[in-house]
Write a protein that holds these residues in place. Sequence first.
Motif, PDB file in Angstrom:
ATOM      1  N   GLU A  27      -8.565   7.573   5.394  1.00  0.00           N
ATOM      2  CA  GLU A  27      -7.623   6.678   4.723  1.00  0.00           C
ATOM      3  C   GLU A  27      -7.609   6.961   3.223  1.00  0.00           C
ATOM      4  N   ILE A  67      -5.575   5.292   0.377  1.00  0.00           N
ATOM      5  CA  ILE A  67      -4.634   4.210   0.087  1.00  0.00           C
ATOM      6  C   ILE A  67      -4.626   3.895  -1.404  1.00  0.00           C
ATOM      7  N   THR A  68      -3.429   3.714  -1.943  1.00  0.00           N
ATOM      8  CA  THR A  68      -3.244   3.264  -3.312  1.00  0.00           C
ATOM      9  C   THR A  68      -2.466   1.947  -3.278  1.00  0.00           C
ATOM     10  N   THR A  75       0.837  -1.203   0.000  1.00  0.00           N
ATOM     11  CA  THR A  75       0.000   0.000   0.000  1.00  0.00           C
ATOM     12  C   THR A  75       0.866   1.244   0.000  1.00  0.00           C
ATOM     13  N   PRO A 104       0.030  -4.046   3.937  1.00  0.00           N
ATOM     14  CA  PRO A 104      -1.306  -3.739   4.456  1.00  0.00           C
ATOM     15  C   PRO A 104      -1.354  -4.055   5.957  1.00  0.00           C
ATOM     16  N   SER A 163       3.296   9.282   0.929  1.00  0.00           N
ATOM     17  CA  SER A 163       3.214   8.101   0.065  1.00  0.00           C
ATOM     18  C   SER A 163       4.147   7.009   0.568  1.00  0.00           C
ATOM     19  N   GLY A 192      -9.278   1.918   0.936  1.00  0.00           N
ATOM     20  CA  GLY A 192      -9.268   2.515   2.272  1.00  0.00           C
ATOM     21  C   GLY A 192     -10.616   3.101   2.640  1.00  0.00           C
ATOM     22  N   GLN A 230       0.367   5.150   1.266  1.00  0.00           N
ATOM     23  CA  GLN A 230      -0.567   6.015   1.976  1.00  0.00           C
ATOM     24  C   GLN A 230       0.181   7.048   2.798  1.00  0.00           C
ATOM     25  N   GLU A 238      -8.399  -2.515   3.022  1.00  0.00           N
ATOM     26  CA  GLU A 238      -7.272  -1.898   2.341  1.00  0.00           C
ATOM     27  C   GLU A 238      -7.049  -2.416   0.922  1.00  0.00           C
ATOM     28  N   ARG A 243       1.682   8.911   5.800  1.00  0.00           N
ATOM     29  CA  ARG A 243       2.106   8.582   7.165  1.00  0.00           C
ATOM     30  C   ARG A 243       2.776   9.833   7.736  1.00  0.00           C
TER      31      ARG A 243
END
Length: 276
Positions: free
Chosen positions: A238, A240-241, A128, A144, A139, A232, A130, A165, A132
């Motif tokens: 969330e 998420i990619t 993932t 997950p 990114s 997400g 995302q 996710e 942080r």
Amino acid sequence: MSSFTLPHSSPSCSVKLTPDLSQDQLLSFPAFQNWISTLQHSLSQQKSKDHAFYSSPYQLRSIDIQSVDFFGGGRLGFVKLKADISNDDGEKLPGSVFLRGGSVGMLLIIQPDDEPEGADGEKYVILTLQPRIPAGSLSMVELPAGMLDDSGTFSGGAAKEIKEETGLEVPESQLVDLTKLALEDVDQKSGERLQNATYSSPGGSDEFLPLFLHQRRMPRSQIQELQGKLTGLRDDGEKITLKIVPLNELWREGARDAKTLSALALYQGLKLKGKL
């Protein structure tokens, strides 16, 4: 600020609270319950003559709650505290603690279904991307994962996070607990009762991570559709990619994520021992 004496503490341990935290809230917080019971059991092991601290044992003397964060609905989420743990010689152990409880991580290995059954050649892993913010990243590449919700089983929590996710439905029965499988033969001579999990930063946090494995075969077209998919819980913030990477490149692609490297090491070690 109010304070109280920790129940069943010997010697007596005083707990100082912040103005926004009550005694009941702290004592009912699962992360605090787990931390204090684990710590008290470990301290009790000093009674053994074989323990390194037997001649001058350490004791928990006080706890100072420094700050707390609440999640939606007023649920207690994070607690920062300072524990005074010392012996009669005046020696102290570092006691700064960030309580956040357990999380689960999932190593999801997928293989094109046109590959021969049992072949180890072409395999991929779902990662993932995302934000942080604690790491200063928008990114972050990682396995997950998600925090446990204090109810149900670790495997149930893992299945739930996989769904949220990645969008994949995975029955609990199809999850392999890598950490439990790896630790089942480990001789804990210390007598301590730690979780069957990886501890991501034990010098400052109680967070523990049971790591699970799920493997499946699927059409190449579905694997390609996962690449770059947005997932997400958007209402929970969330974003998420998904990123699909070859299994043999996982050590490089996930090098910044301790969960990824831990899961990969467990997977490779257990395969080497014939347990997977």
